[in-house]
Structure formats: structure tokens, C-alpha cells
Design a protein around this motif. Sequence first.
Motif, PDB file in Angstrom:
ATOM      1  N   ASP A 150       2.065 -52.406  78.222  1.00  0.00           N
ATOM      2  CA  ASP A 150       1.512 -52.346  76.869  1.00  0.00           C
ATOM      3  C   ASP A 150       0.959 -50.951  76.594  1.00  0.00           C
ATOM      4  OD1 ASP A 150       2.209 -54.970  76.618  1.00  0.00           O
ATOM      5  OD2 ASP A 150       0.205 -55.716  76.119  1.00  0.00           O
ATOM      6  N   ASP A 151       1.891 -50.041  76.304  1.00  0.00           N
ATOM      7  CA  ASP A 151       1.522 -48.639  76.060  1.00  0.00           C
ATOM      8  C   ASP A 151       1.506 -48.328  74.570  1.00  0.00           C
ATOM      9  OD1 ASP A 151       4.251 -48.863  75.713  1.00  0.00           O
ATOM     10  OD2 ASP A 151       4.734 -46.985  76.730  1.00  0.00           O
ATOM     11  N   ARG A 174       4.218 -63.862  81.765  1.00  0.00           N
ATOM     12  CA  ARG A 174       4.265 -62.395  81.826  1.00  0.00           C
ATOM     13  C   ARG A 174       2.889 -61.856  82.192  1.00  0.00           C
ATOM     14  NH1 ARG A 174       0.089 -61.408  77.980  1.00  0.00           N
ATOM     15  NH2 ARG A 174       0.659 -62.113  75.898  1.00  0.00           N
ATOM     16  N   PHE A 175       2.885 -60.639  82.715  1.00  0.00           N
ATOM     17  CA  PHE A 175       1.672 -59.873  82.924  1.00  0.00           C
ATOM     18  C   PHE A 175       1.858 -58.591  82.144  1.00  0.00           C
ATOM     19  CE2 PHE A 175      -0.768 -56.774  85.669  1.00  0.00           C
ATOM     20  CZ  PHE A 175      -2.020 -57.195  85.259  1.00  0.00           C
ATOM     21  N   ALA A 176       0.862 -58.216  81.326  1.00  0.00           N
ATOM     22  CA  ALA A 176       1.063 -57.111  80.384  1.00  0.00           C
ATOM     23  C   ALA A 176      -0.097 -56.122  80.424  1.00  0.00           C
ATOM     24  CB  ALA A 176       1.240 -57.665  78.973  1.00  0.00           C
ATOM     25  N   PRO A 177      -0.180 -55.305  81.460  1.00  0.00           N
ATOM     26  CA  PRO A 177      -1.265 -54.326  81.552  1.00  0.00           C
ATOM     27  C   PRO A 177      -0.988 -53.077  80.713  1.00  0.00           C
ATOM     28  CG  PRO A 177       0.174 -54.106  83.430  1.00  0.00           C
ATOM     29  CD  PRO A 177       0.704 -55.267  82.639  1.00  0.00           C
ATOM     30  N   SER A 178      -2.048 -52.364  80.380  1.00  0.00           N
ATOM     31  CA  SER A 178      -1.922 -51.076  79.692  1.00  0.00           C
ATOM     32  C   SER A 178      -2.077 -49.951  80.710  1.00  0.00           C
ATOM     33  CB  SER A 178      -3.008 -50.939  78.618  1.00  0.00           C
ATOM     34  OG  SER A 178      -2.873 -51.936  77.628  1.00  0.00           O
ATOM     35  N   ARG A 180      -3.677 -42.679  74.974  1.00  0.00           N
ATOM     36  CA  ARG A 180      -4.379 -42.994  76.230  1.00  0.00           C
ATOM     37  C   ARG A 180      -3.429 -43.334  77.377  1.00  0.00           C
ATOM     38  NH1 ARG A 180      -7.612 -47.793  75.470  1.00  0.00           N
ATOM     39  NH2 ARG A 180      -8.660 -47.193  77.409  1.00  0.00           N
ATOM     40  N   ALA A 181      -2.197 -43.710  77.071  1.00  0.00           N
ATOM     41  CA  ALA A 181      -1.243 -44.088  78.114  1.00  0.00           C
ATOM     42  C   ALA A 181      -0.841 -42.866  78.937  1.00  0.00           C
ATOM     43  CB  ALA A 181      -0.013 -44.729  77.493  1.00  0.00           C
ATOM     44  N   ARG A 182      -0.715 -43.069  80.266  1.00  0.00           N
ATOM     45  CA  ARG A 182      -0.348 -41.975  81.159  1.00  0.00           C
ATOM     46  C   ARG A 182       0.734 -42.455  82.134  1.00  0.00           C
ATOM     47  NH1 ARG A 182      -2.804 -40.004  77.761  1.00  0.00           N
ATOM     48  NH2 ARG A 182      -4.633 -38.633  77.827  1.00  0.00           N
ATOM     49  N   PRO A 183       1.761 -41.638  82.398  1.00  0.00           N
ATOM     50  CA  PRO A 183       2.830 -42.028  83.328  1.00  0.00           C
ATOM     51  C   PRO A 183       2.313 -42.356  84.724  1.00  0.00           C
ATOM     52  CG  PRO A 183       3.426 -40.032  82.127  1.00  0.00           C
ATOM     53  CD  PRO A 183       2.007 -40.315  81.791  1.00  0.00           C
ATOM     54  N   GLU A 184       1.287 -41.623  85.174  1.00  0.00           N
ATOM     55  CA  GLU A 184       0.784 -41.869  86.524  1.00  0.00           C
ATOM     56  C   GLU A 184       0.118 -43.237  86.639  1.00  0.00           C
ATOM     57  OE1 GLU A 184      -2.210 -38.969  84.497  1.00  0.00           O
ATOM     58  OE2 GLU A 184      -0.029 -39.361  84.520  1.00  0.00           O
ATOM     59  N   ARG A 208       9.474 -54.354  80.154  1.00  0.00           N
ATOM     60  CA  ARG A 208       9.554 -53.973  78.749  1.00  0.00           C
ATOM     61  C   ARG A 208       8.388 -53.036  78.439  1.00  0.00           C
ATOM     62  NH1 ARG A 208      11.362 -56.373  73.672  1.00  0.00           N
ATOM     63  NH2 ARG A 208       9.898 -55.957  71.966  1.00  0.00           N
ATOM     64  N   ARG A 209       8.700 -51.929  77.789  1.00  0.00           N
ATOM     65  CA  ARG A 209       7.677 -50.954  77.423  1.00  0.00           C
ATOM     66  C   ARG A 209       7.516 -50.972  75.904  1.00  0.00           C
ATOM     67  NH1 ARG A 209       9.946 -47.066  79.632  1.00  0.00           N
ATOM     68  NH2 ARG A 209       8.884 -46.987  81.647  1.00  0.00           N
ATOM     69  N   GLN A 210       6.286 -51.195  75.424  1.00  0.00           N
ATOM     70  CA  GLN A 210       6.067 -51.313  73.987  1.00  0.00           C
ATOM     71  C   GLN A 210       6.509 -50.072  73.223  1.00  0.00           C
ATOM     72  OE1 GLN A 210       1.858 -52.406  73.669  1.00  0.00           O
ATOM     73  NE2 GLN A 210       2.470 -54.491  73.152  1.00  0.00           N
ATOM     74  N   SER A 211       6.345 -48.899  73.810  1.00  0.00           N
ATOM     75  CA  SER A 211       6.694 -47.665  73.111  1.00  0.00           C
ATOM     76  C   SER A 211       8.176 -47.560  72.796  1.00  0.00           C
ATOM     77  CB  SER A 211       6.250 -46.447  73.935  1.00  0.00           C
ATOM     78  OG  SER A 211       6.826 -46.480  75.234  1.00  0.00           O
ATOM     79  N   ASP A 212       8.995 -48.410  73.394  1.00  0.00           N
ATOM     80  CA  ASP A 212      10.425 -48.417  73.094  1.00  0.00           C
ATOM     81  C   ASP A 212      10.756 -49.279  71.881  1.00  0.00           C
ATOM     82  OD1 ASP A 212      10.950 -46.815  75.300  1.00  0.00           O
ATOM     83  OD2 ASP A 212      11.302 -48.528  76.638  1.00  0.00           O
TER      84      ASP A 212
END
Length: 279
Positions: free
Chosen positions: A42-43, A6-10, A48-52, A73-77
Motif C-alpha cells: 500500500d504505497d 491479504r496482508f497490505a502493509p505500507s 513517504r514510501a521507500r524502496p528499502e 500488487r503495488r497500489q502505485s501501479d
Amino acid sequence: MTFTTRFAPSPTGPLHLGHAYSALLAHDMARAAGGRFLLRIDDLDQSRARPEWEQQIYDDLAWLGLSWDEKPRRQSDHFDDYETVLDTLRARALTFECQCTRRDIEAAASAPQEGAPLFGPDGRIYPGTCRAKDLSADEATCTRLNMARAAKDLYARFIETGPAFAGDHNLTQRDLTETIGDVVLSRRNMAASYHLSVVLDDAATGVTHVVRGEDLFEATRIHVLLQTLLGLPVPRYHHHSLIRDGAGKRLAKRDDARAIAKFRDEGASPAEIREMVGL
């Protein structure tokens, strides 16, 4: 078991050449093994997380020629999932509530025992100030793992395939208590710490091989400890070298001069990006 990376950027800034290297390497390893490559957002830090920035992650990776095998997969879910697991650790008396500020921790650690390590993979090693207190969740600023209890009679190990740390690594109680300490599992304004969330996310998505930068190698001990405590599979780990600037400093998101989007806008090709990062 299918080889899965996996690759998991914020989504907190632009992806740079270091991200490109990590994503390309994980993707290439998965495809070479006939396996799966997953993308995770990884939000965890919603402040600090932004949709853009999330959209730019998709755009940058697609431009590089990467494809992922499941919906990202989005962590906020999954905040409720993290809290459920945290409650099981509390029920096992493996946690304690803490109200220490960073200033409190610095003050308590100002006169350390001679020869004792000051910092571990979770930052300043916690001096144990609140460990014996009976604080409520309302009084606390965070929940910590009681490392002495968690590591007692624990047998845990992991296999590393990255070039700098390759081998079979065993965790010891002394190592965990003295060089890591009581790590944070959640904060008042955050559903889970990085350490707890990535362990649960990797298990939930069937990740078998974690490919990431060598700056996270020391944190692997925390992750393997949590995996073992929770009865989760322990993936194989591959920590790769970091992409650095001309001064030898590793790249950060604030280093816009090396952002993938900037190279793309200036006419670079995905093949040239591969060449820049040594692939």
C-alpha cells in the motif's frame, strides 16, 4: 469461491510485532481453509514510501515463513484505475470538490450541535462547508463523497467474525451521515484515499475475507458503503485484537524496539515471534 485473504502493509517504516500478528493470522486462516494468501504493497502515499522499506517487508515476511500466491500488487501501479472509478462517482453526482484546510474544518466545528459526534472513522466529521459550492478540480484540495446522496435508499450490510464485533452489521442512512459524514475520496497530491483504494484493490484481487486490526473496524462502514455503491462484492471481515506495548499502547512503526528485523538480528526464531504475539 476460494477463501482469499491479504496482508497490505505500507512501505513507510519497519514492520513490528503487530504486523507480524496480522500477517501470520491472515496467512494461517487462508492455509487452514485451503485458500489463497496475497500480499499488497500500500504505497499510495508516494511522499513517504521507500524502496528499502518495501524490500524489508519481503525479507521480514519470508523470514517468518510466509508465502504469497501471486505477485504482490503495488497500489502505485493502479492510480489510473482509481481515477476512473472516481470519475464514475462524479458522473453520478455523488461527490463534490472541497477546498477546506484542516484549520477551516476545525474552525467550522468549534461550536458543534449539542450531543453531535465530533469524530468518526475518517477523523473530524466534515461540517459540509463546500458541499453546496461549485468548485473546479483546480480550486479544490480534495474530492469528497456526498454522504447524504450516497446513503439515500441504500441497503448495505456486512458480516464480522472477529471476537470483539462478531455478528451481522447493517448500515443506516442516519448512521452514515451523522457519525461518518462526507469522507475524502482523493486529494490533490494523492490519487485516492485509503478508503477508496483498499475497496478497489480488494475487489480487483478477489479478496473474500479481510483480516486486519480492530482499530479499523469503524472504517468498515465506509468500505461497505463504497462496495455497495460500486456494485462490488462485500467480503467477510475479521478484526483482530491489537498487539500493545507494556503501557497498553498499540504499536506504531516508529517503535523500532519491537521491529521484526531487530528481533531477527538478535537471534530470535520465527517460532519465538509466533509465541510473542500469541500464536
